[in-house]
Enzyme design. Structure first.
Site, short mmCIF file in Angstrom:
data_model
loop_
_atom_site.label_atom_id
_atom_site.label_comp_id
_atom_site.label_asym_id
_atom_site.label_seq_id
_atom_site.Cartn_x
_atom_site.Cartn_y
_atom_site.Cartn_z
N SER A 1 -34.04 -34.96 -2.34
CA SER A 1 -33.24 -35.38 -3.49
C SER A 1 -33.49 -36.84 -3.85
CB SER A 1 -31.76 -35.11 -3.19
OG SER A 1 -30.97 -35.21 -4.35
N ASP B 1 -45.87 -43.19 -7.69
CA ASP B 1 -46.48 -43.08 -9.02
C ASP B 1 -46.74 -44.45 -9.64
OD1 ASP B 1 -46.43 -40.39 -8.73
OD2 ASP B 1 -45.06 -39.97 -10.39
N LYS C 1 -36.20 -30.95 -3.41
CA LYS C 1 -34.98 -30.69 -4.20
C LYS C 1 -35.02 -31.59 -5.43
CE LYS C 1 -29.93 -30.71 -4.16
NZ LYS C 1 -29.74 -31.64 -5.30
#
Length: 411
Positions: free
Chosen positions: A310, A321, A335
């Site tokens: 999560s 990224d 999740k």
């Protein structure tokens, strides 16, 4: 002319009667129990991520439920749970008043129990461990991420909701609970745990000055609670003043928590760039971005494993990224759904999946997880071995940070 006037008056009277009937009859017709059911139904109707409602006729489900007498609160709760079950989404659920208060405790303060973060496997419906809380009775007993909990005090967990299961494992400090646990490839075993008071201070930090010529600040974050951003910020500032030239952020076995906490912690490390995209039921993208307030630009490694879920995945994905950190460890839990909590008028609540998230590179990681840049399997170690020479993933992180290429990039 007279006939047209009479017809116009008749139509006006008819419209007034119909309008008045539409406005007045529902409140008079529904009992307090039916009104509570409708309250829950409306929240899901306007907020749930999937506007097909798992290809169910959501209005028809409401009509069918309201044909039932709903003579008491438990029958109403059962009716709400029944319609939510049609969504086939274990994260969208009813929280009875005691359960609702317990869930709110999880994001601040402390609790008494065995210290397990749990979830329902969306494919098998089994109760699985996301991660044990560091230092908890469950962690000390050797319960690990991905273990399955088959029974709680002899009660099969498939017959329980996730919140019922959590409530059964909580209880007064000093009392015992027996879990039937199955680890991968091993026969189920019964483990008796003694509940204890578990502090939810989410941050542990220390300076590792034994790793060559590069003092490394080590920060372990166990949960994204309301105070987590403040505590991480303090840890970074303290380690920086002590001479840290690089950092390891340990998100292993961190099951997540508050979305906003994850965003604020990302801003501690990122000066610019998108942190996360959210996608609602209309497909509309929202985004949260860095705000230029990063506390350090020193090299960073993030440790992740199967218990990182999560908000941990939001933070790890943002740093990966944006090329701000190297991820070391194992693929994360996977999740990628966001829930909001909604109060109901009787003190109960609803947790409703309202959006999904994507990483800055638009990766949807739900059920897929995030793959680390350097894969290092986690060998079983005790809590006091985490962040030491016995911790293979930690040692791999140090190797990444002390390599010439990373140090050159930080110059």
């Amino acid at each position: 002319m007279h006939k047209r006037f009479v017809k116009a008056v008749f139509v006006l009277i008819l419209q007034t009667i119909v309008t008045f009937g539409w406005w007045a009859s529902p409140a008079a017709a529904f009992t307090s129990e039916q009104q509570l059911f409708q309250e829950a139904w409306r929240i899901v109707n306007r907020s749930y991520l999937d506007d097909t409602f798992n290809h169910q006729n959501w209005s028809m489900l409401r009509q069918q439920a309201l044909k039932q007498p709903l003579e008491n609160r438990e029958e109403t709760y059962s009716a709400i749970q029944d319609v939510l079950g049609k969504l086939d989404d274990p994260f969208t659920r009813l929280l009875k008043p005691v359960q609702y208060r317990s869930l709110q405790v999880n994001t601040s303060g402390e609790l008494t129990g065995v210290g397990l973060q749990i979830a329902l496997d969306g494919e098998t419906g089994e109760l699985v461990v996301i991660a044990p809380i560091a230092g908890s009775p469950a962690e000390q007993a050797g319960i690990r991420s991905r273990d399955r909990i088959l029974k709680i005090d002899g009660v099969p967990t498939p017959s329980l909701t996730i919140d019922d299961a959590a409530a059964r494992m909580r209880g007064p400090a000093g009392t015992a609970v027996t879990l039937t646990v199955q680890q991968s490839g091993v026969e189920p075993t019964e483990i008796q745990l003694v509940r204890s008071r578990i502090a939810l201070n989410p941050v542990y930090a220390s300076l590792d000055s034994q790793s060559g010529n590069v003092p490394i600040g080590y920060i372990r974050l166990s949960q994204f609670s309301a105070n987590a951003p403040t505590e991480v910020s303090r840890a970074v500032s303290r380690l920086k003043s002590q001479g840290a030239q690089a950092y390891i952020l340990d998100l292993r076995n961190n099951p997540g928590g508050l979305l906003q906490a994850g965003i604020e912690i990302a801003r501690i490390w990122l000066d610019t760039g998108t942190i996360v995209y959210t996608v609602n039921r209309q497909g509309i993208l929202g985004s949260f971005d860095a705000d230029g307030g990063a506390l350090t630009d020193s090299p960073l490694v993030v440790l992740v494993n199967q218990g990182s879920a999560s908000a941990s995945e939001i933070l790890a994905g943002a740093l990966q990224d944006n090329h701000r950190a190297t991820l070391v460890g194992e693929k994360t839990f996977g999740k990628g759904l966001i829930q909001s909590l909604f109060d109901l008028s009787d003190g109960s609540g609803l947790a409703v999946t309202v959006a999904k998230y994507e990483t800055p590179n638009h990766r949807d990681i739900h059920k897929l997880g995030i793959s680390p840049d350097k894969v290092v399997p986690l060998e079983p170690i005790s809590l006091d071995q985490v962040g030491t020479a016995a911790d293979g993933q930690y040692q791999a992180a140090i190797e990444v940070l002390t390599s010439s290429s990373v140090l050159a990039g930080a110059a």
